[in-house]
Design a protein around this motif. Structure first.
Motif, PDB file in Angstrom:
ATOM      1  N   HIS A 227      17.883 -26.220  -5.947  1.00 14.63           N
ATOM      2  CA  HIS A 227      16.730 -26.906  -6.543  1.00 14.63           C
ATOM      3  C   HIS A 227      16.991 -28.415  -6.613  1.00 14.63           C
ATOM      4  O   HIS A 227      16.120 -29.233  -6.268  1.00 14.63           O
ATOM      5  CB  HIS A 227      16.473 -26.340  -7.930  1.00 14.63           C
ATOM      6  CG  HIS A 227      15.501 -27.108  -8.756  1.00 14.63           C
ATOM      7  ND1 HIS A 227      14.243 -27.464  -8.307  1.00 14.63           N
ATOM      8  CD2 HIS A 227      15.609 -27.593 -10.028  1.00 14.63           C
ATOM      9  CE1 HIS A 227      13.610 -28.137  -9.267  1.00 14.63           C
ATOM     10  NE2 HIS A 227      14.418 -28.232 -10.313  1.00 14.63           N
ATOM     11  N   LYS A 228      18.183 -28.803  -7.034  1.00 11.81           N
ATOM     12  CA  LYS A 228      18.533 -30.223  -7.123  1.00 11.81           C
ATOM     13  C   LYS A 228      18.516 -30.879  -5.754  1.00 11.81           C
ATOM     14  O   LYS A 228      17.954 -31.979  -5.576  1.00 11.81           O
ATOM     15  CB  LYS A 228      19.921 -30.370  -7.759  1.00 11.81           C
ATOM     16  CG  LYS A 228      20.391 -31.803  -7.892  1.00 11.81           C
ATOM     17  CD  LYS A 228      21.767 -31.868  -8.553  1.00 11.81           C
ATOM     18  CE  LYS A 228      22.273 -33.301  -8.646  1.00 11.81           C
ATOM     19  NZ  LYS A 228      23.626 -33.350  -9.283  1.00 11.81           N
ATOM     20  N   ASP A 229      19.105 -30.217  -4.754  1.00  9.97           N
ATOM     21  CA  ASP A 229      19.152 -30.784  -3.401  1.00  9.97           C
ATOM     22  C   ASP A 229      17.754 -30.958  -2.822  1.00  9.97           C
ATOM     23  O   ASP A 229      17.447 -31.981  -2.184  1.00  9.97           O
ATOM     24  CB  ASP A 229      19.987 -29.886  -2.488  1.00  9.97           C
ATOM     25  CG  ASP A 229      21.469 -29.910  -2.832  1.00  9.97           C
ATOM     26  OD1 ASP A 229      21.916 -30.866  -3.502  1.00  9.97           O
ATOM     27  OD2 ASP A 229      22.176 -28.957  -2.452  1.00  9.97           O
ATOM     28  N   LEU A 230      16.895 -29.975  -3.030  1.00  9.21           N
ATOM     29  CA  LEU A 230      15.532 -30.072  -2.527  1.00  9.21           C
ATOM     30  C   LEU A 230      14.775 -31.195  -3.226  1.00  9.21           C
ATOM     31  O   LEU A 230      14.014 -31.943  -2.602  1.00  9.21           O
ATOM     32  CB  LEU A 230      14.805 -28.741  -2.724  1.00  9.21           C
ATOM     33  CG  LEU A 230      15.338 -27.543  -1.926  1.00  9.21           C
ATOM     34  CD1 LEU A 230      14.613 -26.275  -2.343  1.00  9.21           C
ATOM     35  CD2 LEU A 230      15.194 -27.770  -0.429  1.00  9.21           C
ATOM     36  N   THR A 231      14.987 -31.318  -4.535  1.00 13.22           N
ATOM     37  CA  THR A 231      14.297 -32.354  -5.305  1.00 13.22           C
ATOM     38  C   THR A 231      14.736 -33.744  -4.867  1.00 13.22           C
ATOM     39  O   THR A 231      13.896 -34.632  -4.650  1.00 13.22           O
ATOM     40  CB  THR A 231      14.576 -32.161  -6.809  1.00 13.22           C
ATOM     41  OG1 THR A 231      14.115 -30.869  -7.210  1.00 13.22           O
ATOM     42  CG2 THR A 231      13.859 -33.219  -7.630  1.00 13.22           C
ATOM     43  N   VAL A 232      16.037 -33.950  -4.721  1.00  7.76           N
ATOM     44  CA  VAL A 232      16.570 -35.255  -4.307  1.00  7.76           C
ATOM     45  C   VAL A 232      16.027 -35.655  -2.938  1.00  7.76           C
ATOM     46  O   VAL A 232      15.792 -36.842  -2.673  1.00  7.76           O
ATOM     47  CB  VAL A 232      18.111 -35.220  -4.302  1.00  7.76           C
ATOM     48  CG1 VAL A 232      18.687 -36.442  -3.595  1.00  7.76           C
ATOM     49  CG2 VAL A 232      18.638 -35.129  -5.728  1.00  7.76           C
ATOM     50  N   ASN A 233      15.806 -34.664  -2.088  1.00  5.54           N
ATOM     51  CA  ASN A 233      15.319 -34.945  -0.739  1.00  5.54           C
ATOM     52  C   ASN A 233      13.795 -34.855  -0.623  1.00  5.54           C
ATOM     53  O   ASN A 233      13.260 -34.820   0.486  1.00  5.54           O
ATOM     54  CB  ASN A 233      15.986 -33.999   0.254  1.00  5.54           C
ATOM     55  CG  ASN A 233      17.421 -34.388   0.534  1.00  5.54           C
ATOM     56  OD1 ASN A 233      17.695 -35.150   1.453  1.00  5.54           O
ATOM     57  ND2 ASN A 233      18.350 -33.855  -0.260  1.00  5.54           N
ATOM     58  N   ASN A 234      13.117 -34.796  -1.764  1.00  5.57           N
ATOM     59  CA  ASN A 234      11.653 -34.811  -1.802  1.00  5.57           C
ATOM     60  C   ASN A 234      11.018 -33.696  -0.981  1.00  5.57           C
ATOM     61  O   ASN A 234      10.001 -33.894  -0.311  1.00  5.57           O
ATOM     62  CB  ASN A 234      11.126 -36.175  -1.325  1.00  5.57           C
ATOM     63  CG  ASN A 234      11.587 -37.309  -2.217  1.00  5.57           C
ATOM     64  OD1 ASN A 234      11.453 -37.238  -3.441  1.00  5.57           O
ATOM     65  ND2 ASN A 234      12.134 -38.358  -1.612  1.00  5.57           N
ATOM     66  N   ILE A 235      11.625 -32.517  -1.056  1.00  6.05           N
ATOM     67  CA  ILE A 235      11.087 -31.355  -0.347  1.00  6.05           C
ATOM     68  C   ILE A 235      10.292 -30.528  -1.345  1.00  6.05           C
ATOM     69  O   ILE A 235      10.843 -30.022  -2.326  1.00  6.05           O
ATOM     70  CB  ILE A 235      12.212 -30.525   0.285  1.00  6.05           C
ATOM     71  CG1 ILE A 235      12.927 -31.358   1.354  1.00  6.05           C
ATOM     72  CG2 ILE A 235      11.647 -29.239   0.899  1.00  6.05           C
ATOM     73  CD1 ILE A 235      14.120 -30.685   1.972  1.00  6.05           C
ATOM     74  N   PRO A 236       8.985 -30.389  -1.134  1.00  2.48           N
ATOM     75  CA  PRO A 236       8.147 -29.656  -2.092  1.00  2.48           C
ATOM     76  C   PRO A 236       8.595 -28.200  -2.243  1.00  2.48           C
ATOM     77  O   PRO A 236       8.870 -27.518  -1.252  1.00  2.48           O
ATOM     78  CB  PRO A 236       6.746 -29.744  -1.478  1.00  2.48           C
ATOM     79  CG  PRO A 236       6.800 -30.909  -0.544  1.00  2.48           C
ATOM     80  CD  PRO A 236       8.200 -30.930  -0.009  1.00  2.48           C
ATOM     81  N   HIS A 237       8.656 -27.747  -3.464  1.00  2.00           N
ATOM     82  CA  HIS A 237       9.038 -26.364  -3.736  1.00  2.00           C
ATOM     83  C   HIS A 237       8.745 -26.060  -5.195  1.00  2.00           C
ATOM     84  O   HIS A 237       8.506 -26.962  -6.000  1.00  2.00           O
ATOM     85  CB  HIS A 237      10.524 -26.138  -3.445  1.00  2.00           C
ATOM     86  CG  HIS A 237      11.438 -26.880  -4.387  1.00  2.00           C
ATOM     87  ND1 HIS A 237      11.661 -28.243  -4.290  1.00  2.00           N
ATOM     88  CD2 HIS A 237      12.180 -26.458  -5.451  1.00  2.00           C
ATOM     89  CE1 HIS A 237      12.486 -28.629  -5.237  1.00  2.00           C
ATOM     90  NE2 HIS A 237      12.817 -27.566  -5.975  1.00  2.00           N
TER      91      HIS A 237
END
Length: 265
Positions: A227-237
């Motif tokens: 979740h943190k990695d996706l958020t930092v990379n601005n990947i919607p989820h």
């Protein structure tokens, strides 16, 4: 007459089926043999129904989402309550390698293509309530979450939504569950065997993406990191945490979240 992709196909006799459950067995080169799929078809007259593929975890097989997770009962109930529109469930085996295949490619088997290519095709060929117009969705639990999130990202052109419950997020986490040495899963190892890298590499075509995990689950830290990695990379989820551990009671309850999520798409 439609030409089948498969050399042989067996499907259960409707006279002996119960609760909307059917079984399909096909022979496929991806498994160098046969693979099983448990299929749920809801009551009533339907056509062009969405197909939701549910992937099981380690130790399981095609029967386990239905007979441990009550997936078909939950789905029919939500349909009857008009919470979701009717849909088909496709619940395949993982290929039955070792304690779990991890739904990737190794030992000259392509477990990934079995799920992404063969399973939808087997349903389309054998279930008249499905058609080429049917939307495809994919979800799974634990190892099945790993498979669903990776395959859903890599085949984003065909899936309309992807979810995972209590998901393994990196191939090394398989060693928490299986007796086979982790090197078995790395014979053809690629960096995209990890969920985050598969998502990052396919972010331009990523379908709506959701996952959850129980707060007392042994995989909770890995899910939080994803979740943190996706958020930092601005990947919607979408990511949620609930009470519960790595157990069927959790997956029975939160399958509803997946079905409601897919129904909105």
């Amino acid at each position: 007459m439609v030409t089948s992709k498969f050399r042989t196909t067996e499907i259960s006799n409707p006279k002996f089926e119960m609760d909307g459950l059917r079984f399909i067995t096909v022979k496929t080169d991806n498994l160098q043999g046969r693979g099983d799929i448990c299929v749920f078809v809801p009551k009533g007259e339907h056509k062009d129904l969405p197909i939701v593929t549910l992937l099981h975890g380690v130790y399981g097989s095609a029967w386990i989402w239905a007979f441990m997770g009550a997936a078909h009962i939950t789905t029919q109930r939500l349909i009857d309550e008009k919470v979701i529109q009717p849909c088909i469930l496709a619940m395949p085996s993982d290929g039955l390698w070792g304690d779990g295949s991890a739904y990737n490619q190794h030992h000259d088997y392509n477990f990934e293509k079995w799920i992404a290519e063969d399973v939808p095709q087997a349903v389309l060929e054998n279930i008249p309530q499905a058609s080429a117009s049917s939307k495809l969705f994919i979800s799974g639990l634990s190892m099945g979450g790993f498979g669903a999130l990776r395959i859903g990202a890599k085949y984003g052109h065909q899936y309309s939504g992807v979810t995972g419950h209590s998901s393994i997020t990196e191939i090394d986490q398989m060693k928490l569950f299986v007796e086979e040495d982790i090197s078995n899963y790395k014979q053809a190892y690629r960096i995209d065997e990890d969920v985050f890298t598969a998502v990052l590499d396919n972010k331009e075509h990523l379908p709506p993406f959701r996952f959850d995990c129980g707060s007392s689950d042994e995989l909770i830290s890995y899910n939080r990191q994803l979740h943190k990695d996706l958020t930092v990379n601005n990947i919607p989820h979408e990511y949620e945490e609930f009470e519960g551990g790595h157990q069927w009671e959790y997956w029975q309850e939160h399958l509803e979240d997946t079905l409601k999520f897919f129904d909105r798409l």
